[in-house]
Design an enzyme around this catalytic site. Structure first.
Site, PDB file in Angstrom:
ATOM      1  N   CYS A   1      -9.880  38.700  10.838  1.00 46.74           N
ATOM      2  CA  CYS A   1     -10.669  37.564  11.306  1.00 46.74           C
ATOM      3  C   CYS A   1     -10.976  36.612  10.153  1.00 46.74           C
ATOM      4  O   CYS A   1     -10.217  36.538   9.182  1.00 46.74           O
ATOM      5  CB  CYS A   1     -11.929  37.995  12.054  1.00 46.74           C
TER       6      CYS A   1
ATOM      7  N   ASP B   1     -20.542  41.218  12.812  1.00 46.26           N
ATOM      8  CA  ASP B   1     -21.391  40.433  13.713  1.00 46.26           C
ATOM      9  C   ASP B   1     -22.688  41.165  13.993  1.00 46.26           C
ATOM     10  O   ASP B   1     -23.707  40.537  14.301  1.00 46.26           O
ATOM     11  CB  ASP B   1     -20.646  40.127  15.010  1.00 46.26           C
TER      12      ASP B   1
HETATM   13  P1  RI2 Z   1     -19.242  35.767   8.604  1.00 47.22           P
HETATM   14  C1  RI2 Z   1     -16.872  36.276  13.371  1.00 47.22           C
HETATM   15  O1  RI2 Z   1     -17.036  36.163  14.739  1.00 47.22           O
HETATM   16  C2  RI2 Z   1     -15.933  37.405  12.999  1.00 47.22           C
HETATM   17  O2  RI2 Z   1     -16.057  38.534  13.839  1.00 47.22           O
HETATM   18  C3  RI2 Z   1     -16.364  37.678  11.599  1.00 47.22           C
HETATM   19  O3  RI2 Z   1     -15.918  38.922  11.100  1.00 47.22           O
HETATM   20  C4  RI2 Z   1     -17.870  37.624  11.766  1.00 47.22           C
HETATM   21  O4  RI2 Z   1     -18.095  36.533  12.672  1.00 47.22           O
HETATM   22  C5  RI2 Z   1     -18.675  37.460  10.528  1.00 47.22           C
HETATM   23  O5  RI2 Z   1     -18.423  36.210   9.921  1.00 47.22           O
HETATM   24  P2  RI2 Z   1     -16.556  34.853  15.608  1.00 47.22           P
HETATM   25  O6  RI2 Z   1     -17.707  33.875  15.550  1.00 47.22           O
HETATM   26  O7  RI2 Z   1     -20.693  35.666   8.980  1.00 47.22           O
HETATM   27  O8  RI2 Z   1     -15.260  34.335  15.043  1.00 47.22           O
HETATM   28  O9  RI2 Z   1     -19.006  36.810   7.536  1.00 47.22           O
HETATM   29  O10 RI2 Z   1     -16.374  35.398  17.010  1.00 47.22           O
HETATM   30  O11 RI2 Z   1     -18.659  34.419   8.241  1.00 47.22           O
END
Ligand code: RI2
Length: 308
Positions: free
Chosen positions: A125, A194
């Site tokens: 991700c 998350d």
């Molecule tokens: P940071 C994202 O979720 C991903 O799952 C990623 O690992 C997590 O948030 C944490 O991101 P999405 O919003 O806070 O893409 O470390 O569904 O940037």
């Protein structure tokens, strides 16, 4: 940007990433508080509570969102005047945003310390916390390379490879199903979060738990980079984390799906990696084994039951 605009942009994933969602929610509450006309303390509190509900209804899984909202609105019902309440929201929002950015720096330092010269890291991700550590290791002069996954259906991996490329980090971009094939070439897996639950499980982008399984099979460590506001206090009282299900059209166009009456699409966007698959969680409060999540929630964050 109005509060409704921010809420809409979080919902549509125009604003995404657990940390960014949290900071944008805090900023939206601050700006909303400033924009409300003077109308007395109880009306002000009522409007802020409505704003809270609008933000919380956007995405259900990333705990950073309710934690940011709670921290920003903490104590407003005890304020003596409308102006005190408004200033409190503004002060707490700014403090939260500043602390969130400072946390990333500390997490980067801890995560980078675990990356050795010559290591190949796999990430999944697009996590700003995970990337901060990888970039820090590169800045420290370590010769590193990365495997980055595609991340169907939203392709967040494309954001990750852009950032890695901007930092001149040699990167292999792979489809999600190639993770096990390449795991023997990997030294360390680093992902974001998350939500972290009281039993040390990590909720992160769908596919993380398969990567954890492949890493365990190949005896490679998995590190989670997560600010302490990703720890879910409600899990101390038995609540589960809701896993967000998004639209089928993100996976398969409606015009194809409607020709396949026996087919349905399932699109959960997060999964759960149990604590035993995780070597450590790098937080701004230090590196902790996942089994110590309770200590972070209870002693570091000091949540009280009435706040949850
Ligand atoms: P940071 C994202 O979720 C991903 O799952 C990623 O690992 C997590 O948030 C944490 O991101 P999405 O919003 O806070 O893409 O470390 O569904 O940037």
């Amino acid at each position: 940007m109005s509060l409704m605009d921010t809420a809409e942009r979080i919902k549509s994933m125009d604003i995404r990433g657990a940390g960014k969602i949290a900071r944008e929610a805090a900023a939206a509450l601050r700006d909303h508080a400033a924009s409300l006309p003077k109308s007395g303390l109880s009306l002000f509190i009522g409007e802020m509570k409505k704003a809270e509900q609008i933000l919380l209804a956007t995405r259900p899984t990333a705990v950073s969102l309710p934690n940011a909202v709670r921290i920003t609105l903490r104590g407003i019902t005890d304020a003596e005047t409308e102006e005190d309440a408004r200033l409190l929201v503004q002060k707490q929002a700014d403090a939260f945003i500043q602390a969130s950015n400072a946390a990333l720096d500390k997490i980067a330092e801890i995560t980078a310390a675990r990356i050795r010269d010559g290591d190949t890291v796999m990430t999944h991700c697009n996590s700003s916390a995970a990337l901060a550590g990888i970039i820090r290791a590169k800045e420290q002069g370590k010769d590193i390379s990365v495997f980055a996954t595609e991340v169907r259906p939203w392709n967040q991996g494309r954001l990750t490879i852009k950032t890695l490329n901007d930092h001149a980090i040699p990167t292999s971009f792979i489809v999600d199903s190639a993770v096990r094939t390449f795991m023997p070439d990997v030294d360390l897996v680093i992902v974001g979060a998350d939500a972290v639950t009281v039993n040390g499980a990590v909720v992160n982008k769908i596919g993380t738990s398969q990567i954890a399984l492949a890493a365990k099979e190949a005896r490679k460590n998995l590190i989670v980079a997560a600010e302490t506001y990703k720890f879910a206090p409600q899990t101390m009282f038995g609540s589960f984390i809701e896993i967000e299900d998004r639209s089928s059209s993100e996976v398969l166009p409606d015009e194809i799906l409607k020709t396949l009456p026996y087919v349905k699409v399932r699109n959960p966007v997060f999964d759960v990696t149990p604590a035993e698959y995780i070597d450590l969680i790098a937080t701004e409060a230090g590196a902790i084994p996942p089994q110590l999540a309770y200590i972070i929630m209870k002693e570091h964050l000091g949540w009280k039951p009435e706040e949850i």
